[in-house]
Design an enzyme around this catalytic site. Structure first.
Site, mmCIF file in Angstrom:
data_model
loop_
_atom_site.group_PDB
_atom_site.id
_atom_site.type_symbol
_atom_site.label_atom_id
_atom_site.label_comp_id
_atom_site.label_asym_id
_atom_site.label_seq_id
_atom_site.Cartn_x
_atom_site.Cartn_y
_atom_site.Cartn_z
ATOM 1 N N LYS A 21 -2.936 2.513 -4.200
ATOM 2 C CA LYS A 21 -3.481 1.624 -3.268
ATOM 3 C C LYS A 21 -3.495 0.457 -4.468
ATOM 4 C CE LYS A 21 -7.341 1.518 -1.506
ATOM 5 N NZ LYS A 21 -7.387 -0.395 -1.731
ATOM 6 N N ARG A 26 0.150 -4.694 -6.401
ATOM 7 C CA ARG A 26 0.278 -5.349 -7.744
ATOM 8 C C ARG A 26 1.630 -5.381 -7.167
ATOM 9 N NH1 ARG A 26 -4.590 -3.510 -8.184
ATOM 10 N NH2 ARG A 26 -6.328 -4.783 -9.744
ATOM 11 N N GLY A 93 -9.616 -5.940 0.478
ATOM 12 C CA GLY A 93 -9.883 -6.752 -0.296
ATOM 13 C C GLY A 93 -9.526 -7.323 -1.407
ATOM 14 N N ASP A 318 -14.994 2.894 -7.310
ATOM 15 C CA ASP A 318 -14.992 3.981 -6.271
ATOM 16 C C ASP A 318 -15.572 4.817 -5.631
ATOM 17 O OD1 ASP A 318 -13.791 1.018 -5.328
ATOM 18 O OD2 ASP A 318 -11.735 2.078 -5.827
ATOM 19 N N LYS A 345 -18.570 -4.005 -1.746
ATOM 20 C CA LYS A 345 -17.703 -3.688 -1.460
ATOM 21 C C LYS A 345 -17.212 -3.332 0.124
ATOM 22 C CE LYS A 345 -15.855 -2.144 -5.745
ATOM 23 N NZ LYS A 345 -15.302 -2.820 -5.987
ATOM 24 N N ARG A 349 -22.114 0.087 -1.073
ATOM 25 C CA ARG A 349 -21.760 1.790 -1.059
ATOM 26 C C ARG A 349 -23.144 1.802 -1.296
ATOM 27 N NH1 ARG A 349 -16.030 1.163 -2.514
ATOM 28 N NH2 ARG A 349 -15.107 1.613 -0.367
ATOM 29 N N ARG A 391 -13.942 5.063 1.876
ATOM 30 C CA ARG A 391 -14.165 5.513 1.307
ATOM 31 C C ARG A 391 -15.207 6.708 1.685
ATOM 32 N NH1 ARG A 391 -10.880 5.167 -2.336
ATOM 33 N NH2 ARG A 391 -10.013 3.060 -3.522
#
Ligand code: S3P
Length: 431
Positions: A21, A26, A93, A318, A345, A349, A391
């Site tokens: 991801k 990018r 994000g 993550d 996040k 989390r 997640r």
């Protein structure tokens, strides 16, 4: 969509990790900033990265989806088009934090960034602060939330000492630096993922790294040509956890990105005595353009508790929910320190992991900057609410496979943000 995951044994098979991801975001952004077409192989087809394709389209880039690749014909570094309306970043994000870096230097044009409910709760002041030091003109709701309005202007180079180790903030400043006057240096308190630096180097930009300091020299254009997106180590981490926790499992996960700034989780699992074989990149101190990949061979085995220290946190940021899950099955105590970033996040989390795993029978306490888990022989099972966080949804699913009674995940659809084929991949390994 609610989904139940029943206890199982003997996960087995070979599969490829889904595309990364972070690298996909990018590649699309740098593709849009390039003057010549950029071909991206294995671009992640998921909600977050599709938001990035939509955003660069709105800014004037042509995006062609071919069978095996995405081709982006960019606008060039200083020629982003002013869109007709707000740019919708959805739940992404990374897009929200990186894009203002490019847009801040588009002189005379104004852009508005907005997103979904969860994005509207995530702070943007961490990027507006350094951009303002560069001379950028930005305004955010209540000073720190979307909608974020960026009025493009002339930027100057700065030296910026980042208060938190965040690859998103670092990348935002480095993208702004491309069109600023002179050379910009960003210093991080601890090393974070370096995909932006590697890709800029491959695009012909002057990028230098000296320990925790990165310098980018301004550029006339980016020359990128082609990007191959490696498998996502953060998505692979869910499969690794399943392989390590479910008795009698043996998995081969192919094409996993092993850039050393992303492999903190694999090293933590190995320290817990988990079996994860494969070549992980070592930090040589040199910045390279390549994104190395490796196949990982994962097997079930007994685990021991461990301590994750603050400098390790950005290298596994993550995956820390999965460290908590592993801790529930390990012998002894597992502690994570220095992870207060988890509170900003897609959801908080720390609170989500603690509440979620307790509901399944875990012995876990929140601390200000992490959590402490006592291994108590695994998890009973129950219900976990993903709270719209991909997640958390995927962690709940793996917890179910390894639990005694199974787990019902509320809001499993959240997984589509980063790993749309997740449930199908797990089903394939169960059969
Ligand atoms: C990302 C960086 C991390 C990570 C996020 C993706 C990136 O955020 O949590 O999922 O692609 O740069 P921070 O840099 O804010 O820690």
């Amino acid at each position: 969509m609610n989904m139940r995951f029943e206890p199982t044994r003997g996960l087995s098979g070979e599969l490829q990790a889904p595309p990364d991801k972070s690298v996909s975001h990018r590649a699309a952004l740098l593709g849009a900033m390039s003057s010549e077409p950029v071909r991206i192989e294995r671009y992640l087809n998921a909600a977050d990265t599709n938001s990035t394709l939509e955003a660069v389209r709105a800014l004037g880039a042509l995006v062609e989806l071919r069978e095996q690749e995405v081709v982006i014909r960019g606008t060039g570094l200083r020629e982003a088009r002013e869109p007709d309306g707000p740019i919708d970043v959805g739940n992404a994000g990374t897009l929200l934090r990186l894009l203002p870096g490019w847009l801040a230097a588009q002189e005379g044009r104004t852009f508005t960034l907005d997103g979904d409910e969860s994005i509207r709760r995530r702070p943007v002041d961490r990027v507006t602060e350094p951009l303002r030091l560069m001379g950028a003109d930005l305004s955010a709701r209540a000073g720190r939330f979307t909608p974020l309005v960026v009025r493009g202007t002339h930027l100057r180079a700065i030296s910026y000492d980042m208060p938190v180790a965040s690859a998103q903030v670092k990348s935002c400043v480095l993208l702004a630096a491309l069109a600023a006057d002179g050379a910009t240096t960003v210093s991080e308190p601890a090393r974070s993922r370096d995909h932006t630096e590697r890709m800029l180097l491959r695009a012909g930009v002057g990028v230098h790294r000296n320990g925790r300091h990165v310098t980018v020299v301004n550029a006339d254009e980016l020359l990128l040509d082609r990007v191959r997106v490696p498998g996502d180590p953060s998505s692979a981490a869910f499969l690794i956890t399943a392989g390590v926790l479910v008795p009698q499992s043996r998995l081969l996960i192919g094409d996993v990105g092993v850039n050393w700034t992303r492999t903190g989780f694999m090293r933590i699992v190995r320290r817990m005595q988990g079996i994860v074989l494969g070549d992980l990149e070592d930090d040589t101190g040199e910045l390279i353009g390549e994104e190395p990949v490796s196949d990982l061979d994962v097997a079930h085995g007994a685990l021991e508790g461990t301590v994750v220290e603050p400098e390790e946190v950005p290298l596994a940021i993550d995956e820390l929910p999965l460290v908590a899950l592993l801790g529930c099955f390990a012998e002894g105590e597992t502690v994570v320190h220095g992870a207060q970033e988890l509170r900003v996040k897609e959801s908080d989390r720390i609170a989500g992991v603690v509440e979620g795993l307790r509901g399944l029978g875990g012995e876990i306490e929140a601390t200000e900057d992490g959590f402490v888990v006592q291994g108590n022989g695994g998890l009973r099972g129950g219900t976990i609410d993903a709270k719209g966080d991909h997640r958390m949804a995927m962690m709940g699913a793996i917890a179910g496979l390894a639990s005694k009674e199974g787990v019902e995940v509320l809001g499993m659809e959240a997984a589509a943000v980063s790993y749309p084929g997740f449930v199908e991949d797990l089903t394939g390994l169960c059969s």
